[in-house]
Design a protein around this motif. Structure first.
Motif, PDB file in Angstrom:
ATOM      1  N   LEU A 162      47.440  52.670  24.546  1.00  0.00           N
ATOM      2  CA  LEU A 162      47.061  51.881  23.380  1.00  0.00           C
ATOM      3  C   LEU A 162      46.787  50.439  23.778  1.00  0.00           C
ATOM      4  CD1 LEU A 162      49.802  53.200  20.907  1.00  0.00           C
ATOM      5  CD2 LEU A 162      47.367  53.764  20.834  1.00  0.00           C
ATOM      6  N   GLN A 163      45.890  49.818  23.060  1.00  0.00           N
ATOM      7  CA  GLN A 163      45.583  48.405  23.274  1.00  0.00           C
ATOM      8  C   GLN A 163      46.051  47.635  22.040  1.00  0.00           C
ATOM      9  OE1 GLN A 163      41.453  47.550  23.907  1.00  0.00           O
ATOM     10  NE2 GLN A 163      41.755  45.336  24.003  1.00  0.00           N
ATOM     11  N   ILE A 164      46.857  46.622  22.247  1.00  0.00           N
ATOM     12  CA  ILE A 164      47.387  45.833  21.144  1.00  0.00           C
ATOM     13  C   ILE A 164      46.715  44.471  21.129  1.00  0.00           C
ATOM     14  CG2 ILE A 164      49.359  45.030  22.527  1.00  0.00           C
ATOM     15  CD1 ILE A 164      50.984  44.976  19.928  1.00  0.00           C
ATOM     16  N   SER A 165      46.317  44.019  19.941  1.00  0.00           N
ATOM     17  CA  SER A 165      45.637  42.727  19.826  1.00  0.00           C
ATOM     18  C   SER A 165      46.003  42.088  18.494  1.00  0.00           C
ATOM     19  CB  SER A 165      44.110  42.914  19.912  1.00  0.00           C
ATOM     20  OG  SER A 165      43.655  43.756  18.862  1.00  0.00           O
ATOM     21  N   ALA A 166      45.766  40.775  18.417  1.00  0.00           N
ATOM     22  CA  ALA A 166      46.093  40.020  17.202  1.00  0.00           C
ATOM     23  C   ALA A 166      44.854  39.289  16.716  1.00  0.00           C
ATOM     24  CB  ALA A 166      47.220  39.023  17.478  1.00  0.00           C
ATOM     25  N   GLN A 167      44.708  39.226  15.394  1.00  0.00           N
ATOM     26  CA  GLN A 167      43.581  38.516  14.793  1.00  0.00           C
ATOM     27  C   GLN A 167      44.112  37.516  13.771  1.00  0.00           C
ATOM     28  OE1 GLN A 167      40.867  41.369  13.130  1.00  0.00           O
ATOM     29  NE2 GLN A 167      39.809  41.640  15.082  1.00  0.00           N
ATOM     30  N   GLY A 168      43.284  36.527  13.464  1.00  0.00           N
ATOM     31  CA  GLY A 168      43.654  35.526  12.478  1.00  0.00           C
ATOM     32  C   GLY A 168      44.713  34.572  12.966  1.00  0.00           C
TER      33      GLY A 168
END
Length: 391
Positions: A247-253
């Motif tokens: 899985l690839q985890i990322s953050a936005q905002g």
């Protein structure tokens, strides 16, 4: 309220007796007044002067017959007394019916309500009694629910502790009885017992955390924290673990700071639980998305989403219940303690917010709603449909 035949007769007799007593009283008063006037010339002359001085209308009519005026006044007074007596007795009958209804409810007919319609304060009393019965029934239901919840808690904890404990005792028993063929077997048995012991400790820790955050008045260490920075830290913390699960985890905002007043440690526990679940149950997916944004006025919204298998619709309303598992399995290899989401919800409740969850074929999203200022309390919309984050 309908009166019985006996009550109607009682009212009728009450009226008759009252009228008879009043007539006797009136007659006695008239006789006493006439006797006083006849035996007292001064009084008689005074009354004559009063009659002569009182005139009525433009034609100056004199009141010569005072007896008629007196009798008319007495009749008005008598009518008022009779009405007062009958109304008083009628209210007593109403009260008697209400008491009878209360005895009926007290004898175990808790689904019964007083259906009489009255006027004024009596109706307020009836409504208060019905409201009190409703409150008592609600309290009894809540007490039963608490007892059932305690029983369920004991059952679930006993089951979840017994399973690894049985394994620990089994493997330690093999070691004690020297039922192993080599040192490799001995190490294998001790490793399994150690892992099961860690499993038990994890459950006990989760249970302790759950009971602690469920207690009223649980202290929070409130500080001003930056949610955007927290999201970035969470991505860095779980990046390697997520990668191991494909899985690839990322953050936005997170390009602008978003400050709220909250307990950083407890919020970290919430996000750790949600992200750990996304890694554990997001197999088959490829992404875990974190996002923070401004919701309604005074509200911050944090999304934890994954594109793994969706949560069945029937499970969405139960997913925050303690010990609930979507796969309905108590196997620790496929499910955790079942307390993670219950703990998360309790922590968010302590902050005055709430969690909502949506799930479809594209995304499963847990949305955490938090007030910017500690002490404010957010209200959950009646039909809370969280928008999925477009990717």
């Amino acid at each position: 309220m309908k009166l019985t035949g006996r009550e109607k007769t009682e009212l009728f007799l009450e009226g008759i007796v009252t009228v008879v007593l009043l007539l006797m009283l009136n007659l006695s008063i008239i006789i006493l007044i006439n006797e006083s006037i006849l035996t007292n010339p001064g009084l008689r002359d005074g009354i004559f002067i009063i009659k002569k001085s009182i005139v009525i209308g433009p034609d100056h009519y004199h009141l010569w017959s005072w007896e008629n005026i007196f009798i008319a006044l007495m009749l008005i007074f008598d009518a008022a007394v009779v009405y007062w007596r009958l109304i008083r007795r009628y209210h007593q009958m109403q009260l008697r019916h209400i008491i009878s209804e209360l005895h009926y409810i007290a004898n175990g007919h808790l689904d019964h309500r007083i259906g009489f319609k009255f006027k004024g304060n009596t109706q307020s009393v009836v409504e208060s009694i019905n409201a009190l019965v409703e409150s008592v029934i609600k309290s009894m239901d809540e007490e039963r629910a608490i007892e059932n919840s305690k029983d369920e808690l004991i059952t679930n904890v006993s089951h979840d502790l017994r399973t690894p404990l049985t394994s620990i005792l089994g493997y330690l028993g093999l070691i004690q009885d020297k039922q192993y063929n080599s040192e490799a077997d001995l190490l294998k048995y001790t490793e399994i017992a150690y892992l099961k012991a860690k499993q038990m400790k994890s459950l006990v820790d989760n249970l302790f955390e759950y009971t602690k955050v469920k207690q009223t008045g649980t202290p929070l260490s409130i500080n001003r924290i930056d949610l955007s920075q927290m999201m970035e830290q969470l991505v860095a913390s779980f990046e390697l673990e997520a990668k191991k699960s494909g899985l690839q985890i990322s953050a936005q905002g997170t390009d602008k700071p978003m400050h709220i007043e909250a307990d950083a440690e407890k919020l970290g526990r919430v996000f750790n639980n949600l992200i750990s679940n996304a890694i554990k149950y997001g197999k088959g997916g490829h992404h875990i998305y974190l996002a923070c944004k401004t919701g309604r006025p005074g509200e911050a919204v944090i999304h934890v989403s994954n594109d793994g298998p969706k949560i069945p619709k029937k499970s969405l309303n139960q997913i925050f219940e303690r010990f609930y598992r979507v796969d309905e399995s108590r196997n620790k290899d496929t499910g955790g303690s079942g307390l993670g989401l219950a703990i998360a919800q309790s922590i968010i409740d302590l902050h005055g917010g709430y969690i909502a969850v949506t799930s479809d074929d594209k995304l499963t999203t847990f949305a955490i709603h938090l007030p910017f200022k500690y002490g404010d309390k957010l209200s959950r919309p009646k039909q809370d449909q969280e928008p999925q984050i477009a990717k």
